[in-house]
Scaffold this active site. Structure first.
Site, PDB file in Angstrom:
ATOM      1  N   HIS A 268       0.794  -1.242   0.000  1.00 34.12           N
ATOM      2  CA  HIS A 268       0.000   0.000   0.000  1.00 34.12           C
ATOM      3  C   HIS A 268       0.828   1.295   0.000  1.00 34.12           C
ATOM      4  O   HIS A 268       0.737   2.116  -0.895  1.00 34.12           O
ATOM      5  CB  HIS A 268      -0.861   0.077   1.272  1.00 34.12           C
ATOM      6  CG  HIS A 268      -1.703  -1.081   1.583  1.00 34.12           C
ATOM      7  ND1 HIS A 268      -2.913  -1.314   0.972  1.00 34.12           N
ATOM      8  CD2 HIS A 268      -1.548  -2.084   2.493  1.00 34.12           C
ATOM      9  CE1 HIS A 268      -3.477  -2.392   1.494  1.00 34.12           C
ATOM     10  NE2 HIS A 268      -2.669  -2.886   2.411  1.00 34.12           N
TER      11      HIS A 268
HETATM   12  C1  BDR Z   1      -2.871   0.871   5.618  1.00 31.49           C
HETATM   13  O1  BDR Z   1      -3.027   0.382   6.945  1.00 31.49           O
HETATM   14  C2  BDR Z   1      -1.811  -0.133   7.435  1.00 31.49           C
HETATM   15  O2  BDR Z   1      -1.986  -1.418   7.895  1.00 31.49           O
HETATM   16  C3  BDR Z   1      -0.812  -0.071   6.303  1.00 31.49           C
HETATM   17  O3  BDR Z   1       0.451   0.319   6.783  1.00 31.49           O
HETATM   18  C4  BDR Z   1      -1.392   0.945   5.353  1.00 31.49           C
HETATM   19  O4  BDR Z   1      -0.941   2.243   5.654  1.00 31.49           O
HETATM   20  C5  BDR Z   1      -3.645  -0.014   4.685  1.00 31.49           C
HETATM   21  O5  BDR Z   1      -5.003   0.050   5.001  1.00 31.49           O
END
Ligand code: BDR
Ligand code: CA
Length: 348
Positions: A268
């Protein structure tokens, strides 16, 4: 050159964002502030410091610890995805209280740490130089508490901000509730403050980040030199590659357990930095986006006015189409970019 301030909650994928921010050659990383999120503010601060050390980042890139809780809610963490300490399963990083880790925190002369808010404001002011210097892209890969506090307390510096780029939200898609994404759900009030501010905002939603999967092929290329032996440049396996391999392995495991992702975990947060470096990797469109603050089933949902029902104008902020929403990614080119950064880091 793009000047970046990164606000993060490392977090496995935040660490990849840090790697890109340090090693992309058209990015100058000014500092990393940290925020509650994937784990407590203690751990996210420490983890940013450990990552910078592991990546051999220049000594002047420091960590600035920030908000320990959201603006108006209790903190929530993600131990099921990132482990209790936020970097579960990651090998080859310094101990939390080691000299290497402690040395990464920005400090005043009296030894006290410099906060996220102070660090961010100073760096942006010094880079902008009242208009004679450069604007800064503020990149967020965690809950947006620090960014909202910056916007509220330093309106005079908003002219120095090129854009706020955040990983968060989803279009009809959530990963903590059916419609809410983790970063936005953690601090929805902060997310709305960012979306309402009179500066360009860029949203990197789950719909796109779920295409940036670190597949087995990516993993093999990363850590098994044998896979590259037919090429003229054989890259040996290194401590860095082992660290990244352990990171991806743990992340792949939790994503399989929790979400049933069979092909690997989504990186992500790395897409935020990739966007600043090369927006051409993405297709995007501008929309009105707001956050549901008090829904019975929908708190934390990002509401996108797909059909322009609100007839918003073209200004950023409260009245306008306030957000450039990324809609697709050239996945292969993104992973080439990632591998280039790994190679560069390996050579330092
Ligand atoms: C986001 O939530 C966290 O778990 C990850 O680092 C990312 O920023 C994804 O939903
Ligand atoms: Ca994150």
């Amino acid at each position: 050159m793009h000047f970046i301030w990164l606000d993060a909650d490392p977090g496995h994928d935040d660490v990849i964002a840090i790697l890109l921010a340090v090693y992309l050659d058209n990015i100058k990383l000014l500092g990393v502030s940290t925020v509650h999120g994937n784990s407590s503010a203690y751990w996210t601060g420490v983890n940013a410091a450990r990552a910078l050390y592991a990546f051999n980042a220049p000594d002047d890139i420091k960590v600035y610890p920030g908000a320990v809780k959201p603006l108006a809610r209790n903190a929530r963490y993600a131990p099921n995805i990132h482990g209790e300490d936020g970097l579960g399963g990651v090998v080859g990083i310094p101990q939390p209280e080691s000299t290497e880790t402690r040395a990464r925190f920005a400090r005043h002369e009296d030894g006290s740490t410099i906060s996220a808010l102070e660090g961010m404001a100073t760096a942006i002011k010094e880079t902008w130089k009242g208009g004679a210097g450069h604007k800064v892209s503020v990149v967020s890969s965690g809950p947006m508490t620090n960014i909202a506090l910056f916007i509220s307390t330093h309106p005079e510096l908003l002219e120095a901000v090129e854009q706020f780029v955040f990983m968060g939200g989803g279009i009809g898609l959530g990963n903590v509730t059916p419609v809410a994404e983790f970063n936005v759900l953690c601090d929805p009030e902060a997310a709305q403050i960012v979306l309402d501010c009179p500066v360009k905002t860029v949203m990197v939603p789950l719909n796109v980040t779920h295409t940036a999967i670190a597949t087995e092929t990516v993993h093999t290329c990363l850590c098994a030199p044998a896979a590259q032996e037919s090429k003229s440049n054989v890259i040996p396996s290194t401590d860095l590659r082992l660290m990244l391999s352990s990171l991806i392995t743990f992340f792949a495991h939790t994503y399989k357990e929790v979400y049933g992702f069979e092909d690997g975990p989504p990186l992500h947060d790395a897409l935020t930095v990739a966007f600043v470096s090369n927006p051409d990797l993405f297709k995007s469109r501008r929309y009105r986006v707001d956050v549901e603050l008090h829904g019975r089933h929908t708190t934390g949902e990002t509401i996108l006015d797909l059909w322009d029902f609100r007839k918003c104008d073209d200004t950023w902020g409260m009245e306008g189409k306030n957000c450039l929403v990324l809609e697709s990614l050239e996945v292969e080119r993104f992973f080439d970019m990632f591998m280039d950064c790994v190679d560069r880091c390996d050579r330092v």
